[in-house]
Design an enzyme around this catalytic site. Structure first.
Site, PDB file in Angstrom:
ATOM      1  N   LYS A 138      30.066  44.410  49.523  1.00  0.00           N
ATOM      2  CA  LYS A 138      30.846  45.653  49.623  1.00  0.00           C
ATOM      3  C   LYS A 138      29.992  46.850  49.209  1.00  0.00           C
ATOM      4  O   LYS A 138      30.025  47.901  49.849  1.00  0.00           O
ATOM      5  CB  LYS A 138      32.100  45.562  48.752  1.00  0.00           C
ATOM      6  CG  LYS A 138      33.160  44.617  49.298  1.00  0.00           C
ATOM      7  CD  LYS A 138      34.478  44.749  48.578  1.00  0.00           C
ATOM      8  CE  LYS A 138      34.444  44.235  47.165  1.00  0.00           C
ATOM      9  NZ  LYS A 138      34.278  42.782  47.070  1.00  0.00           N
ATOM     10  N   CYS A 166      46.931  46.041  36.992  1.00  0.00           N
ATOM     11  CA  CYS A 166      45.826  45.080  36.931  1.00  0.00           C
ATOM     12  C   CYS A 166      45.168  44.951  35.560  1.00  0.00           C
ATOM     13  O   CYS A 166      44.562  43.923  35.276  1.00  0.00           O
ATOM     14  CB  CYS A 166      44.758  45.416  37.973  1.00  0.00           C
ATOM     15  SG  CYS A 166      44.046  47.060  37.811  1.00  0.00           S
ATOM     16  N   MET A 167      45.267  45.981  34.707  1.00  0.00           N
ATOM     17  CA  MET A 167      44.520  45.936  33.450  1.00  0.00           C
ATOM     18  C   MET A 167      45.381  46.148  32.206  1.00  0.00           C
ATOM     19  O   MET A 167      44.879  46.111  31.092  1.00  0.00           O
ATOM     20  CB  MET A 167      43.409  46.996  33.452  1.00  0.00           C
ATOM     21  CG  MET A 167      42.347  46.794  34.507  1.00  0.00           C
ATOM     22  SD  MET A 167      41.671  45.121  34.578  1.00  0.00           S
ATOM     23  CE  MET A 167      41.067  44.908  32.921  1.00  0.00           C
ATOM     24  N   MET A 215      42.384  39.062  36.857  1.00  0.00           N
ATOM     25  CA  MET A 215      43.781  39.124  37.277  1.00  0.00           C
ATOM     26  C   MET A 215      44.577  37.859  36.964  1.00  0.00           C
ATOM     27  O   MET A 215      45.783  37.920  36.728  1.00  0.00           O
ATOM     28  CB  MET A 215      43.872  39.405  38.776  1.00  0.00           C
ATOM     29  CG  MET A 215      43.304  40.749  39.189  1.00  0.00           C
ATOM     30  SD  MET A 215      44.022  42.138  38.324  1.00  0.00           S
ATOM     31  CE  MET A 215      42.688  42.591  37.239  1.00  0.00           C
ATOM     32  N   GLY A 241      38.809  45.679  37.474  1.00  0.00           N
ATOM     33  CA  GLY A 241      38.872  45.686  38.925  1.00  0.00           C
ATOM     34  C   GLY A 241      38.516  46.978  39.614  1.00  0.00           C
ATOM     35  O   GLY A 241      38.199  46.975  40.794  1.00  0.00           O
ATOM     36  N   GLN A 242      38.585  48.125  38.922  1.00  0.00           N
ATOM     37  CA  GLN A 242      38.359  49.408  39.568  1.00  0.00           C
ATOM     38  C   GLN A 242      37.200  50.140  38.900  1.00  0.00           C
ATOM     39  O   GLN A 242      36.892  49.893  37.735  1.00  0.00           O
ATOM     40  CB  GLN A 242      39.619  50.266  39.485  1.00  0.00           C
ATOM     41  CG  GLN A 242      40.799  49.659  40.221  1.00  0.00           C
ATOM     42  CD  GLN A 242      42.042  50.515  40.058  1.00  0.00           C
ATOM     43  OE1 GLN A 242      42.319  51.373  40.891  1.00  0.00           O
ATOM     44  NE2 GLN A 242      42.793  50.292  38.998  1.00  0.00           N
TER      45      GLN A 242
END
Length: 869
Positions: A179, A268-269, A453, A490-491
């Site tokens: 990615k 998510c966190m 996750m 995740g981000q």
């Protein structure tokens, strides 16, 4: 054309026979040969043929494993359309062929070992830094996950034309995942939003910025005047830069005077945050990525790191090629590419990780293998409420009641988790649990636990975070090089923006909270507003804010850098309310999404290096990236949008920054809130020079290990290890007695399957960006349902069949994938669906149950049935 790079691990005695067989297969070329490994490239016309070749290689006698680096689908007919950022000195086919070979060689020599999902540091079009004077190279940060990889971006003619992994970055050391490797293409999709749009007579029509911003400001102001500040809301994400998050926080809490500010990091966190807070009194890890280079044992708790954090996974597995004796332990409900490179795999039943962690703790104490000196100096024991619910009701209220307990009470609590009592619940054997405990019992081991996750999106996500920390605290496997518990992110700035800046309902900048009167006074003074302006009461967490929007309690929402009408669980619940109450919706984004369909106003945003900013990664590293190119059309940065609306609403005094130094001055103002808190960040100019710094940053020096004397400047001489942020417990960490409790919904006769949702390597979150990259989109063009072959056979389902997944909330038709080809395999009785596909919204099926402490939804467990269409 499908071109892949492959690594074969072989038995040396069969090397000649295998090479002979390969030479007879014209599609395969041997790039490099070592005694026990072969690096190959495969050129095949389509995916089916690639799968056939894969199966052929697995059957060759003497082949121990087959690893595919990555797979590109190259449509040569569309070369000009899909290669917009590539130079034409080489054809796309030549380029992909070259990079596939490079990836195979990189794996072979240990530069990358992530099941082949990290690309080499070679630039995206064959250009190297300094090789072409017409290309301007600048350092930046990857736009995707929270790993925080450094990149070098080459620009020419106002466009990004090349990318390399930044070899000077201590995070990725020149490597990029697939990615990251294709990230420049996210800037150049054909359907970029380039003009403000306003809904008129049911249709979105282009308007000027003045008209769009005036409309947003007047609508928000009118609702505030009529219904009060809590009538409006804002929803952002960990994709906001630190500057954007701080501007949003100041606008909502210091300007409008509402705490209706949330971010998708709640999805998510949040459990990671509440886990850190309840165990250590402060968010974010004490360790760092350096631990991955030192540890000898890695526990992956429900974490497919090989695909979700491939650069970090490569950093671990690469050590094998250097001769390091390391052990990888995969604890999961699915077999994934992480499983394939792990030494031990334990297949757990959904939700049973709670019982497993407690059982390991039981064995440690039973066998007197805890670290009594560490526990005596640095730990207290607590218990809290049990049977705490699942947050399914509107306006659900929960407040834990922590109680101090003695070690003997904790020991007694763990007796219910003796391995012979819980093995069947977990889905394993007592012997396997004992084997896992042996690693923690061995004081010579250096253990790192990693999760994401699978642990956080959990109806008891906070508890599960606590239980992992328990194991490290009991054995002293923490605050030491190579020994830590690290929650992965995740981000790109879920840590730096949402968690550090405080872009959630109960927070103020840095380590300050709205419920603390002294904090409100400090912030109000800094902002120059009356203290009464800052509300002392948190309002809605993210999911409840959308419930309130559906109920009509919240009458307007500004959504930025996120796509909630694809990601919120149990979507039908929210869409019904939207259609009934018709709230005013503003969406700032770069492409049309599932959320822009509901917008009354769409504001076109700058993306990534079309603006400058800072991200904060998983290991507390704050990193700067400059603006490198202009955004298309009339697109503007999110900071500019927020400031302009604030001015139109009468809050201009809050944003009296120099427009030419807007991001710098916003950062420096935010920085003042971090000083003296233990979360100190450095001056802006320092980040412009450095490859990031891990906070706390004192006198320009970063901190690798928190809470450790000699490393952390907040630990006084003689204290050794001090969890100084946990003032309630005199600088000690907490070991929690947290029991196993079942999920909100379990399979039954009517709905006999578990549904688990998640991500795939090629796509990021809702696919808004990655589906605009032809190679990534073509590799996984649509969502599918992964079904165990035996479950599929029982229902007469084969790969390619259309099936309908049905829950108590909704249904969705998908294509079945039952051909386990080395990617992933769900256990029997469970199916997996990725959520990146806006044409196939799995969140119409999911359940909006949550952890009552963190309010993070559980996307991993609900009950469904399967029908063949």
């Amino acid at each position: 054309m499908n071109i892949s790079s492959i690594l074969l691990h072989i038995q040396p005695d069969y090397k000649k026979e295998i090479e002979t067989d390969l030479l007879l297969t014209k599609e395969i070329q041997i790039e490099k040969s070592l005694e026990d490994r072969l690096a190959l490239t495969l050129e095949s016309p389509d995916l089916n043929r690639s799968t056939e070749i894969w199966a052929y290689l697995e059957r060759l006698e003497g082949v121990e494993s087959v690893t595919m680096a990555y797979c590109h689908f190259d449509d040569l007919v569309e070369e000009k359309k899909s290669a917009s950022f590539l130079e034409k000195e080489v054809t796309r086919r030549e380029f992909i062929r070259k990079t596939a070979a490079a990836a195979a060689l990189a794996i072979l020599f240990g530069q990358l070992a992530t099941k082949g999902h990290a690309a080499s540091a070679e630039s995206s079009n064959g250009l190297e830094v300094g090789s072409d004077s017409s290309v301007n190279w600048q350092k930046g940060v990857c736009r995707f996950c929270g790993v925080g990889c450094g990149v070098m971006l080459g620009t020419r003619g106002g466009r990004v034309v090349a990318i390399q992994g930044d070899k000077k970055s201590p995070v990725n050391k020149g490597l990029l995942c697939v990615k990251g490797y294709y990230s420049p293409k996210i800037l150049y999709g054909d359907d970029r939003l380039t003009k403000p749009l306003v809904r008129k007579n049911g249709k979105m029509v282009p308007v000027s910025w003045d008209e769009a911003l005036d409309l947003v400001a007047s609508k928000f102001k009118g609702l505030v005047d009529q219904h009060g500040p809590d009538a409006v809301s804002m929803y952002g994400s960990g994709q906001w830069t630190i500057q954007e998050g701080y501007a949003a926080l100041k606008f909502m809490k210091g300007g409008i005077g509402t705490n209706n500010l949330e971010a998708n990091a709640r999805l998510c966190m949040a459990s990671a945050v509440t886990g850190f807070m309840t165990s250590f009194g402060s968010d974010e890890p004490m360790g760092c990525y350096d631990d991955l280079d030192i540890a000898d044992t890695f526990f992956f708790w429900g974490n497919n790191s090989a695909e979700m954090h491939p650069i970090l996974f490569s950093r671990i597995v690469d050590r094998r090629s250097k001769g390091d004796d390391i052990t990888l332990i995969d604890l999961a409900t699915r077999k994934t590419r992480t499983t394939h490179l792990s030494d031990i795999h334990v297949s757990m039943n959904p939700q049973s990780d709670l019982a497993l962690a407690n059982s390991i703790a039981h064995i440690i104490i039973r066998d007197k293998k805890w670290d009594p000196e560490f526990v005596k100096k640095h730990v207290v024991f607590k218990k809290g409420k049990t049977n705490i619910g699942y947050v399914l009701e509107d306006n659900f209220k929960f407040k834990d009641k922590p109680q101090l307990i003695e070690f003997d009470e904790y020991k007694e609590f763990l007796k219910d988790y003796a391995p012979e009592k819980v093995a069947s619940l977990i889905g394993t054997t007592p012997e396997q649990i004992e084997g896992l405990a042996n690693y923690f019992k061995d004081s010579k081991k250096k253990i790192v636990s990693l999760w994401c996750m699978g642990v956080n999106q959990h109806t008891r996500g906070t508890w599960m975070n606590n239980l992992i920390y328990n194991l490290h605290l009991l054995t002293g496997q923490i605050c030491k090089p190579g020994s830590t518990a690290l929650s992965l992110t995740g981000q790109p700035s879920a840590c730096g923006t949402v968690r550090e800046v405080g872009v959630v309902t109960n927070r103020l900048p840095s380590a300050h909270v709205v419920t603390n009167p002294k904090h409100r006074e400090k912030v109000a003074k800094m902002w120059g507003v009356p203290v009464e302006k800052i509300s002392p009461t948190p309002t809605y967490h993210a999911v409840e804010m959308f419930r309130a929007l559906g109920r009509g309690d919240v009458k307007a929402m500004w959504i930025s850098t996120t796509n909630p009408f694809q990601t919120i669980p149990n979507l039908e619940r929210f869409e019904k309310g939207l259609k009934k109450n018709k709230p005013f919706i503003v969406v700032s984004d770069v492409y049309p999404t599932a959320s822009t369909k509901f917008a009354d106003v769409i504001l076109p945003s700058s993306l990534w290096v079309e603006k400058e900013g800072c991200f904060g990664n998983t290991e507390r590293r704050t990193q700067f990236f400059p603006k490198m190119v202009d955004p298309p059309g009339d697109a503007k940065s999110d900071v500019w949008q927020i400031v302009e609306v604030a001015k139109r609403m009468g809050y201009g005094k809050l944003f009296q920054f120099n427009p030419d130094k807007l991001e710098e001055e916003i950062f420096e103002e935010y920085r003042t809130f971090t000083l003296g808190t233990g979360k100190d960040v450095g001056p802006y100019e320092l980040y412009q020079k450095e490859r990031g710094l891990r906070w706390p940053v004192i006198d320009g020096k970063e901190t690798k290990y928190r809470y450790v004397e000699g490393e952390d400047p907040y630990v006084k001489p003689g204290e050794g290890i001090k969890f100084y942020k946990n003032k309630k417990d005199n600088g000690r960490a907490v070991i929690w007695a947290r029991p196993y409790e079942p999920p909100a919904e379990v399979p039954d006769k009517e709905y006999p399957f578990w549904l688990c949702t998640g991500r795939v390597l090629e796509h990021w979150h809702t696919g808004t960006l990655t589906r605009r990259v032809p190679e990534l989109h073509k590799s996984v063009p649509e969502a599918y349902v992964e079904i165990h072959p035996l479950d599929a056979e029982k229902q007469g389902i084969v790969s390619g069949d259309k099936v309908r997944l049905i829950s108590r909330r909704g249904h969705l038709e998908l294509t079945a994938d039952v051909s386990y080809s080395g990617r992933a395999l769900s256990q029997r009785g469970m199916v997996f669906v990725p959520f990146f596909d806006e044409a196939k919204l799995i969140n119409f099926v999911t359940l909006d149950s949550m952890c009552p402490i963190s309010k993070e939804p559980d996307y991993k467990k609900c009950a469904i049935k399967i029908e063949k269409v």
